[in-house]
Design a protein around this motif. Structure first.
Motif, PDB file in Angstrom:
ATOM      1  N   GLN A  41      74.560   5.212  61.306  1.00 36.83           N
ATOM      2  CA  GLN A  41      73.502   6.142  60.953  1.00 36.83           C
ATOM      3  C   GLN A  41      73.820   7.531  61.465  1.00 36.83           C
ATOM      4  O   GLN A  41      74.314   7.692  62.573  1.00 36.83           O
ATOM      5  N   VAL A  42      73.518   8.507  60.640  1.00 38.87           N
ATOM      6  CA  VAL A  42      73.681   9.902  61.026  1.00 38.87           C
ATOM      7  C   VAL A  42      72.368  10.622  60.746  1.00 38.87           C
ATOM      8  O   VAL A  42      71.811  10.497  59.660  1.00 38.87           O
ATOM      9  N   GLN A  43      71.882  11.326  61.713  1.00 41.41           N
ATOM     10  CA  GLN A  43      70.688  12.152  61.516  1.00 41.41           C
ATOM     11  C   GLN A  43      71.093  13.610  61.536  1.00 41.41           C
ATOM     12  O   GLN A  43      71.881  14.033  62.389  1.00 41.41           O
ATOM     13  N   LEU A  44      70.538  14.359  60.596  1.00 41.00           N
ATOM     14  CA  LEU A  44      70.905  15.760  60.427  1.00 41.00           C
ATOM     15  C   LEU A  44      69.671  16.636  60.584  1.00 41.00           C
ATOM     16  O   LEU A  44      68.631  16.349  59.989  1.00 41.00           O
ATOM     17  N   VAL A  45      69.806  17.698  61.349  1.00 44.09           N
ATOM     18  CA  VAL A  45      68.697  18.627  61.560  1.00 44.09           C
ATOM     19  C   VAL A  45      69.193  20.039  61.301  1.00 44.09           C
ATOM     20  O   VAL A  45      70.074  20.539  62.019  1.00 44.09           O
ATOM     21  N   GLU A  46      68.611  20.672  60.286  1.00 41.29           N
ATOM     22  CA  GLU A  46      68.972  22.047  59.953  1.00 41.29           C
ATOM     23  C   GLU A  46      68.120  23.041  60.730  1.00 41.29           C
ATOM     24  O   GLU A  46      66.976  22.753  61.086  1.00 41.29           O
ATOM     25  N   SER A  47      68.682  24.206  60.946  1.00 42.58           N
ATOM     26  CA  SER A  47      67.944  25.308  61.568  1.00 42.58           C
ATOM     27  C   SER A  47      68.557  26.622  61.128  1.00 42.58           C
ATOM     28  O   SER A  47      69.657  26.646  60.549  1.00 42.58           O
ATOM     29  N   GLY A  48      67.837  27.705  61.393  1.00 40.65           N
ATOM     30  CA  GLY A  48      68.368  29.030  61.097  1.00 40.65           C
ATOM     31  C   GLY A  48      67.814  29.693  59.866  1.00 40.65           C
ATOM     32  O   GLY A  48      68.135  30.854  59.579  1.00 40.65           O
ATOM     33  N   GLY A  49      66.984  28.984  59.113  1.00 42.00           N
ATOM     34  CA  GLY A  49      66.402  29.599  57.935  1.00 42.00           C
ATOM     35  C   GLY A  49      65.374  30.659  58.311  1.00 42.00           C
ATOM     36  O   GLY A  49      65.011  30.806  59.473  1.00 42.00           O
ATOM     37  N   GLY A  50      64.934  31.400  57.302  1.00 41.98           N
ATOM     38  CA  GLY A  50      63.928  32.427  57.556  1.00 41.98           C
ATOM     39  C   GLY A  50      63.833  33.400  56.404  1.00 41.98           C
ATOM     40  O   GLY A  50      64.337  33.151  55.307  1.00 41.98           O
ATOM     41  N   LEU A  51      63.161  34.503  56.694  1.00 42.72           N
ATOM     42  CA  LEU A  51      62.955  35.558  55.707  1.00 42.72           C
ATOM     43  C   LEU A  51      63.924  36.702  55.990  1.00 42.72           C
ATOM     44  O   LEU A  51      64.021  37.169  57.132  1.00 42.72           O
ATOM     45  N   VAL A  52      64.617  37.143  54.960  1.00 41.58           N
ATOM     46  CA  VAL A  52      65.591  38.218  55.125  1.00 41.58           C
ATOM     47  C   VAL A  52      65.538  39.115  53.891  1.00 41.58           C
ATOM     48  O   VAL A  52      65.186  38.663  52.804  1.00 41.58           O
ATOM     49  N   GLN A  53      65.880  40.365  54.076  1.00 38.23           N
ATOM     50  CA  GLN A  53      65.886  41.291  52.949  1.00 38.23           C
ATOM     51  C   GLN A  53      67.184  41.172  52.149  1.00 38.23           C
ATOM     52  O   GLN A  53      68.199  40.681  52.658  1.00 38.23           O
ATOM     53  N   VAL A  54      67.122  41.630  50.923  1.00 34.07           N
ATOM     54  CA  VAL A  54      68.314  41.646  50.076  1.00 34.07           C
ATOM     55  C   VAL A  54      69.456  42.360  50.793  1.00 34.07           C
ATOM     56  O   VAL A  54      69.249  43.416  51.391  1.00 34.07           O
ATOM     57  N   GLY A  55      70.633  41.743  50.733  1.00 31.39           N
ATOM     58  CA  GLY A  55      71.795  42.299  51.402  1.00 31.39           C
ATOM     59  C   GLY A  55      71.959  41.865  52.838  1.00 31.39           C
ATOM     60  O   GLY A  55      73.000  42.141  53.454  1.00 31.39           O
ATOM     61  N   GLY A  56      70.977  41.168  53.359  1.00 37.36           N
ATOM     62  CA  GLY A  56      71.035  40.726  54.737  1.00 37.36           C
ATOM     63  C   GLY A  56      71.846  39.451  54.921  1.00 37.36           C
ATOM     64  O   GLY A  56      72.443  38.936  53.968  1.00 37.36           O
ATOM     65  N   SER A  57      71.829  38.959  56.144  1.00 37.90           N
ATOM     66  CA  SER A  57      72.610  37.776  56.497  1.00 37.90           C
ATOM     67  C   SER A  57      71.764  36.771  57.265  1.00 37.90           C
ATOM     68  O   SER A  57      70.804  37.146  57.952  1.00 37.90           O
TER      69      SER A  57
END
Length: 125
Positions: free
Chosen positions: A1-17
């Motif tokens: 079994q492998v459990q995956l947890v994503e993070s780092g998403g959010g709101l950013v303006q066009v051209g951002g990172s």
């Protein structure tokens, strides 16, 4: 079994990172190919990028080539997605996936056995 947890998403303006992370549980992380898929509202989930178990091979959707970079740190059981020059059409829930099958192509969902819950990325214009 492998459990995956994503993070780092959010709101950013066009051209951002943004930099997404996917932390995996388990001792066999280094034996799994990893990928990122995304799903925009009202659309089917689509392939974004994949990386081989060693990190030696990467595969990108045409829509993100030159803007997104996938990498992995097997010592930390983590895969990263660096997203630059973001566009409104990049807005979606981003999912991390892990798989060991070599039957399906890297961009085929059937290659992956484990999926994270997803992280929202919103690019505002």
């Amino acid at each position: 079994q492998v459990q995956l947890v994503e993070s780092g998403g959010g709101l950013v303006q066009v051209g951002g990172s943004l930099r997404l992370s996917c932390a995996a549980s388990g001792r066999t992380f280094s034996t799994y190919a990893m990928a990122w898929f995304r799903q925009a509202p009202g659309k089917e989930r689509e392939f974004v990028v994949a990386i081989s178990w060693s990190g030696g091979a990467t595969y990108y959707a045409d829509s993100v080539k030159g803007r997104f970079t996938i990498s992995r740190d097997n010592a930390k059981n983590t895969v990263f997605l660096q997203m630059n020059s973001l566009k409104p059409e990049d807005t979606a829930v981003y999912y991390c996936a892990a798989g060991q099958s070599r039957i399906a192509a890297p961009g085929d969902e059937r290659r992956y056995d484990y999926w994270g819950q997803g992280t929202q990325v919103t690019v505002s214009s």
